[in-house]
Write a protein that holds these residues in place. Sequence first.
Motif, PDB file in Angstrom:
ATOM      1  N   MET A   1       0.860  -1.185   0.000  1.00  0.00           N
ATOM      2  CA  MET A   1       0.000   0.000   0.000  1.00  0.00           C
ATOM      3  C   MET A   1       0.894   1.232   0.000  1.00  0.00           C
ATOM      4  O   MET A   1       1.428   1.634   1.036  1.00  0.00           O
TER       5      MET A   1
ATOM      6  N   TYR B   1      -2.616   6.808   2.905  1.00  0.00           N
ATOM      7  CA  TYR B   1      -2.586   5.418   2.475  1.00  0.00           C
ATOM      8  C   TYR B   1      -4.025   4.925   2.312  1.00  0.00           C
ATOM      9  O   TYR B   1      -4.930   5.356   3.029  1.00  0.00           O
ATOM     10  N   HIS B   2      -4.204   3.979   1.386  1.00  0.00           N
ATOM     11  CA  HIS B   2      -5.497   3.331   1.184  1.00  0.00           C
ATOM     12  C   HIS B   2      -5.409   1.906   1.716  1.00  0.00           C
ATOM     13  O   HIS B   2      -4.545   1.137   1.294  1.00  0.00           O
ATOM     14  N   CYS B   3      -6.302   1.566   2.637  1.00  0.00           N
ATOM     15  CA  CYS B   3      -6.315   0.219   3.203  1.00  0.00           C
ATOM     16  C   CYS B   3      -6.915  -0.752   2.193  1.00  0.00           C
ATOM     17  O   CYS B   3      -7.987  -0.490   1.633  1.00  0.00           O
TER      18      CYS B   3
ATOM     19  N   MET C   1      -1.052   3.613   9.916  1.00  0.00           N
ATOM     20  CA  MET C   1      -1.455   2.590   8.955  1.00  0.00           C
ATOM     21  C   MET C   1      -0.977   1.212   9.400  1.00  0.00           C
ATOM     22  O   MET C   1      -1.687   0.207   9.239  1.00  0.00           O
TER      23      MET C   1
ATOM     24  N   HIS D   1      -3.270   0.155  12.020  1.00  0.00           N
ATOM     25  CA  HIS D   1      -4.577  -0.169  11.438  1.00  0.00           C
ATOM     26  C   HIS D   1      -4.570  -1.570  10.835  1.00  0.00           C
ATOM     27  O   HIS D   1      -5.500  -2.357  11.036  1.00  0.00           O
ATOM     28  N   VAL D   2      -3.505  -1.910  10.109  1.00  0.00           N
ATOM     29  CA  VAL D   2      -3.399  -3.242   9.514  1.00  0.00           C
ATOM     30  C   VAL D   2      -3.224  -4.297  10.601  1.00  0.00           C
ATOM     31  O   VAL D   2      -3.757  -5.416  10.504  1.00  0.00           O
TER      32      VAL D   2
ATOM     33  N   HIS E   1      -6.518  -5.269  11.979  1.00  0.00           N
ATOM     34  CA  HIS E   1      -7.219  -6.184  11.077  1.00  0.00           C
ATOM     35  C   HIS E   1      -6.691  -7.616  11.236  1.00  0.00           C
ATOM     36  O   HIS E   1      -7.474  -8.575  11.236  1.00  0.00           O
TER      37      HIS E   1
END
Length: 718
Positions: free
Chosen positions: A155, A181-183, A196, A199-200, A203
Amino acid sequence: MENMAEEELLPLEKEEVEVAQVQVPTPASDSARVPASAPASAPTPAPAPTPAPAPALAQAPALSPSLGSAPEEAESKIHISIQKQLADLEKLVFVTEGDFDSTNSLNSDNLDAGNKQTCPLCPKEKFRACNSHKLRRHLQNLHWKVSVEFEGYRMCICHLPCRPVKPNIGEQISSKMGAHYHCIICSATITRRTDMLGHVRRHMNKGETKSRYIAASAAKPSNEILKEADTDVQVCPNYSIPQKTDSYFNPKMKLNRQLIFCTLAALAEERKPLECLDAFGATGIMGLQWAKHLGNAVKVTINDLNENSVTLIQENCHLNKLKVVVDSKEKEESDNILKEEENLGNIKVTKMDANVLMHLRSFDFIHLDPFGTSVNYLDSAFRNIRNLGIVSVTSTDISSLYAKAQHVARRHYGCNIVRTEYYKELAARIVVAAVARAAARCNKGIEVLFAVALEHFVLVVVRVLRGPTSADETAKKIQYLIHCQWCEERIFQKDGNMVEENPYRQLPCNCHGSMPGKTAIELGPLWSSSLFNTGFLKRMLFESLHHGLDDIQTLIKTLIFESECTSQSQCSVRVPSNLNKQEENGVFTKTTDDTTTDNYIAQGKRKNNEMITNLAKKQKTDVSTEHPPFYYNVHRHSIKGMNMPKLKKFLCYLSQAGFRVSRTHFDPMGVRTDAPLVQFKSILLKYSTPTYTGGQSEGHVQSAPEDIVADTVGLKCQ
């Protein structure tokens, strides 16, 4: 699980070379994949298939910003900044260049430059067209090296106008865009790389992959329905995070909403109907509870400046089968619903700035609950508030009120504070002082009904008394506090026109004489009068029992004991069984515990000047019955090596010594008493036992200072 994720991502791998974020029409989808396979075998794209995808790719720059906020499109297509290899990212240069040649907004510099290309992830204003080797270095250093990896995909950072930057307060909304950034999983846009990565990681901890997230998002409805106090409310996703939603709903503020409801229910017994305003509606939960449980006794107006919140409020009104009035036009449901709505009140929904609305209309009850401080709306609230109306203020800027950000408190409230043991009551008195100054500027006085300071908010509820006389009496109650930094003794500074050489001598302690230098500081200005109205709190307790609000009854009982400054064992709360029997000759008579306004005229009639002056005179004589200001924390003044008595027993010991004493809701281990700190410590020491007795007989430990205190105060040892 990983094999399933790979199978889900294989179709996306074929489409990532083209602008994968674009929704391509069905007839052109096969031809659009031709240039994706051509560069894989040759370094330069074949000239024949390039015109084919041009019509389909012409909308790529226009659709890129929308995909950051459209989850439906993000589920089927991934963003162009998400690639597997650096070579795949370089191939986007030729696709984007062909896209620019097919649009009307052609870049003449690129056409004249020949072999110069633009960056597919940067706008023209940020990175101009350059040679291929410079562009390759730009993609590698500024996009690929700072990428975030997830399941074989990278990403990369994106500078396209996908995520607008939030403007500062007071600035107009601009088209300035920021890097982000785009998830690949949830299509969220995140600015910082560390955020980010976290965030990942979240997930991954939840076991969410691309396929699982799409299935979960498709199964869940967009809006969730919550229920509180027999009122249904529809909330948006991320409803408890103010930064991620327009309609903020905090489940932790349930206690606050129930306190305000009991306040309005008690006011509705005086006169009806009431014009009520919830200035910051968000989801509209508070106004819905008013209209649903109080019915025609109130006329509710819910206001919010955000258009999405206004739409959500209207949907919640229909969800609870209530009438909605928007711009004097009633929007009604079907005939079956209208039959059920006959006994319920109407709700007027407005989309307006709160200051403008309060200037245009007058209300009997106003509730202010902005995100943060409420000082910017106090002047407008007191401008048109009716006589004997109520203004409730909820402040959630606890970092400044609790002395964690002292410069912010000085900027918002004009108050100098430090962190003390009684910081929560200090915060409540700061807010009351700000409310009193705003009321005095509008030639109005206030009577504090109650003030509550808990972990998440500070709630202040005041009654408005019109007239310059009431305003002058209110302004006199704003004073400075002298606080000793050694023993934390405190006292309000005495009024006087003469300048005192050393005002710190007013403190009961002797720290200013025994310690060198400046031992005390001035805090404030603060509200120096009472924070509670016992009669009104008892009426609130009756309303909580009547409406079945069990969660709030314990807090209201604690407030009643605190207002009378008596322990729970000595005071019994009695609420009137029938309030309607107290009305005589059109005058509503309350209990004798009210200190300022004992008689309220029914149906909202104004009081004459003679009655107001009589109340002011009575208020001067009843000053001695007010609860003592502030409280002491037992743990703060405990003695090292000694076991303190139980708090309930310690309250009895203070009461036997002849002092007024009660617990306080501000601090679970706090004691509100009129005893000086010296005697408070001596009584605490007297009934404390050593940690290690060392063979001594059980009993109270006596010392010379304690005997002196026992003789002076008249303690009776058991």
